[in-house]
Design an enzyme around this catalytic site. Structure first.
Site, PDB file in Angstrom:
ATOM      1  N   GLU A  98      56.885 103.949  31.788  1.00 51.13           N
ATOM      2  CA  GLU A  98      57.000 102.625  31.150  1.00 51.13           C
ATOM      3  C   GLU A  98      55.704 102.155  30.515  1.00 51.13           C
ATOM      4  OE1 GLU A  98      57.020 103.252  34.367  1.00 51.13           O
ATOM      5  OE2 GLU A  98      56.220 101.626  35.613  1.00 51.13           O
ATOM      6  N   CYS A 111      58.531 106.866  40.089  1.00 54.47           N
ATOM      7  CA  CYS A 111      57.575 106.846  41.203  1.00 54.47           C
ATOM      8  C   CYS A 111      58.289 106.684  42.546  1.00 54.47           C
ATOM      9  CB  CYS A 111      56.510 105.780  40.947  1.00 54.47           C
ATOM     10  SG  CYS A 111      54.956 106.239  41.724  1.00 54.47           S
ATOM     11  N   HIS A 136      54.590 106.980  35.747  1.00 53.46           N
ATOM     12  CA  HIS A 136      55.097 105.704  35.207  1.00 53.46           C
ATOM     13  C   HIS A 136      55.246 105.775  33.683  1.00 53.46           C
ATOM     14  CE1 HIS A 136      54.857 103.229  38.853  1.00 53.46           C
ATOM     15  NE2 HIS A 136      53.862 104.046  39.178  1.00 53.46           N
TER      16      HIS A 136
HETATM   17  N1  GLN Z   1      54.508 104.138  47.474  1.00 45.10           N
HETATM   18  C1  GLN Z   1      54.628 105.355  46.778  1.00 45.10           C
HETATM   19  C2  GLN Z   1      53.352 106.157  46.777  1.00 45.10           C
HETATM   20  O1  GLN Z   1      52.302 105.641  47.022  1.00 45.10           O
HETATM   21  C3  GLN Z   1      55.085 105.112  45.342  1.00 45.10           C
HETATM   22  C4  GLN Z   1      54.082 104.422  44.513  1.00 45.10           C
HETATM   23  C5  GLN Z   1      54.654 103.823  43.257  1.00 45.10           C
HETATM   24  O2  GLN Z   1      55.871 103.699  43.122  1.00 45.10           O
HETATM   25  N2  GLN Z   1      53.803 103.411  42.335  1.00 45.10           N
HETATM   26  O3  GLN Z   1      53.362 107.330  46.513  1.00 45.10           O
END
Ligand code: GLN
Length: 554
Positions: free
Chosen positions: A509, A381, A507
């Site tokens: 994970e 992310c 994600h």
């Molecule tokens: N801040 C970034 C976004 O909103 C990444 C979000 C995250 O890592 N969950 O796209």
């Protein structure tokens, strides 16, 4: 008829109620029963999505896009119980729904009160999980007995057994039996007080699970049984596990908790099937390799902030019979001291998700180090977005490349706001959330890791890779290896020429299990083992590299 188990906690928080509830769910499932899991949280936020990881730890995301408490991560890792929005309610959500009903006029003429309106709503959300194909619903009540915020939940579960039938409900109370060094003995009084408080509000626990550092003697168990009004066989010891959380279910079986539960609830079941779990612990105990993965984030000191990431690394370690040591490294420390000083000696790097500008430059620097030094890297992310920024700046030569999350008027917004986010102003529950399908490029590292071109992964973000830079990235060797099925959203970028450099917008994970390591974590650990072995060979012929400065086994 669905039976209900309620798990409450006493004396102190952080007793591992989530882990214990998940273990109970797992043991019942392993006995052939169909289980549903649920957590009720007493705080007023509608969900934990707007809370800082310092306050609340990681926000765990489900397939349906709900942002939930991290205990639901334990539920998913230990059981097969399908989790949805109905698996996590907060005081905020309960009140919101009652107040909306009031505004619609559903209580016309009545005074709306905690009892019965709030408690009815709580009973309703518990009842929602009962179904003909569900044998047991396990409802964990967050917080500790005695908290003001917990009162309506405790009152609701007390009433619950009156509404259904006492014999369909089981109350399990998790408590602490501390060892006092000065006195040289275990103390049962806090448990007595905590159960006393429960009984005052009309709940007599059926089973006590006692967290302790040292074994509880028969005498102490008798004392607890007598003062807390439970038979001695219902006083279950749960000793601290220094080695792994995955030992918890096995130790509960040794203490016959699962048998007691099925007897009490009169559930027909088999003996628990646990061979694969035992094998898992065996693999953990007898690793063939030991590697270090650096996790560079801004909450490095806070264990719960990257909970699922640490767990997924462990699962990958079990898969490869490798002990994965985690070097938790502060991204701001990298800004101060430099990547070489803090990262030399690691076998792999992981940069997790996050929000806000603090520590970004440290993450970018860490990724540059991994790219240049051929260290296996997985970006998640925000970690993926930082990998794109790093590549744009240092390989393509777009000096001020940035994300518009951090620099509104950068000349090179390689990461920008998702179109669908442009009109959104509310912060709660409004990101791109939950499971989304993606298509992987043929022959890519990602495709090889997953063994398929079609995947579904969970998301939680507002920003995305800016498509206008795709061509430049490709021309310099960064491949877009996964996109949304229509090809419009970049989901994965990778460097085919690097031993392992993969960064994903989602994600992974959240979908890793101890018995089924996530393919990308498994691939990272595999590459890290290769690097480690290569390095060990090199070290035999040269001076050893120093080990990483901040190394912690979590
Ligand atoms: N801040 C970034 C976004 O909103 C990444 C979000 C995250 O890592 N969950 O796209």
């Amino acid at each position: 008829m669905t039976k209900h188990i309620f798990v409450t906690g006493g004396v102190v928080s952080s007793l591992g109620k989530g882990l214990t509830s998940a273990s109970i769910g797992m043991l019942l499932e392993r006995r052939g029963l169909r289980v549903r899991m649920q957590k009720l949280d007493p705080y007023i936020n509608v969900d934990p999505g707007t809370m800082s990881p310092y306050q609340h730890g990681e926000v765990y995301v489900l397939d349906d896009g709900s942002e939930t408490d991290l205990d639901l991560g334990h539920y998913e890792r230990f059981t097969h119980s399908p989790l949805t929005r109905d698996s996590n309610y907060t005081t905020g959500q309960i009140y919101l729904s009652v107040i909306e009903k009031e505004r619609r006029g559903e209580f016309l003429g009545k005074t709306v009160q905690v009892i019965p309106h709030i408690t009815n709503e709580i009973k309703h959300v518990i009842q929602k999980l009962a179904a003909p194909d569900v044998d047991v619903v396990i409802t964990e009540i967050g917080g500790t007995v005695g908290d003001i915020e917990s009162q309506p939940f405790l009152e609701a579960i007390r009433q619950f057994s009156l509404d259904t039938d006492k014999s369909n409900c089981l109350y399990i109370h998790l408590t602490l039996v501390p060892y006092l060094k000065a006195a040289g003995e275990l103390k049962t009084k806090p448990t007595q007080h905590s159960v006393g408080q429960l009984r005052q509000i009309g709940i007599q626990p059926d089973i006590l699970i006692c967290r302790c550092e040292r074994p509880i003697s028969r005498e102490d168990r008798e004392k607890i049984a007598l003062f807390c009004n439970v038979p001695i066989e219902a006083v279950i010891e749960e000793r601290d596990k220094d080695f792994s959380i995955y030992e918890v279910p096995l130790s509960l079986v040794e203490n016959r908790l699962d048998q007691l539960i099925v007897d009490r609830l009169d559930l027909a079941s088999t003996e628990p099937e646990l061979d694969d779990w035992r094998e898992l612990l065996h693999r953990l105990r007898a690793p063939r390799h030991e590697i270090t993965i650096g996790v560079v984030g801004k909450y490095a000191e806070h264990f719960d902030a990257y909970k699922s990431i640490y767990e997924a690394l462990d699962h990958a370690g079990m898969h490869h019979r490798t002990a994965v040591r985690i070097a938790r490294i502060h991204s701001e420390a990298i800004e101060r001291e430099g990547a070489a000083r803090l990262l030399t000696g690691i076998d792999g790097l992981l940069v997790p998700g996050g929000f806000g500008e603090r520590g970004i430059e440290g993450k970018v620097e860490a990724i540059r180090f991994a790219r240049e030094k051929q260290i296996p890297f997985l970006g998640i992310c925000l970690g993926m977005q930082c990998a794109a920024i790093e590549f744009a700046r240092n390989v393509i030569g777009l000096e001020d490349a940035h994300s518009t999350e951090f620099s509104k008027d950068t000349r090179h917004p390689v990461i920008c706001l998702l179109d669908e986010q442009k009109e959104i102003t509310d912060k709660g529950g409004t990101m791109r959330l939950g499971a989304q399908p993606a298509l992987l490029a043929e022959g890519s590292i990602a495709e090889r890791a997953y063994g398929t071109r079609h995947i579904s992964e969970r998301h939680r973000h507002r920003y995305e890779f800016n498509n206008s830079y795709r061509r430049q990235f490709a021309a310099h060797g960064m491949q877009v290896s996964g996109t949304s099925p229509d090809g419009m959203l970049v989901e994965i970028i990778e460097l085919p020429e690097h031993p392992f450099f993969v960064a994903v917008q989602y994600h992974p994970e959240f979908k890793s299990k101890p018995t089924a390591a996530h393919p990308l974590f498994a691939a990272l650990v595999e590459a890290a083992v290769q690097r480690h072995l290569g390095r060990t060979d090199r070290e035999r012929n040269a001076t050893p590299e120093p080990s990483p400065t901040v190394t912690d086994e979590h």
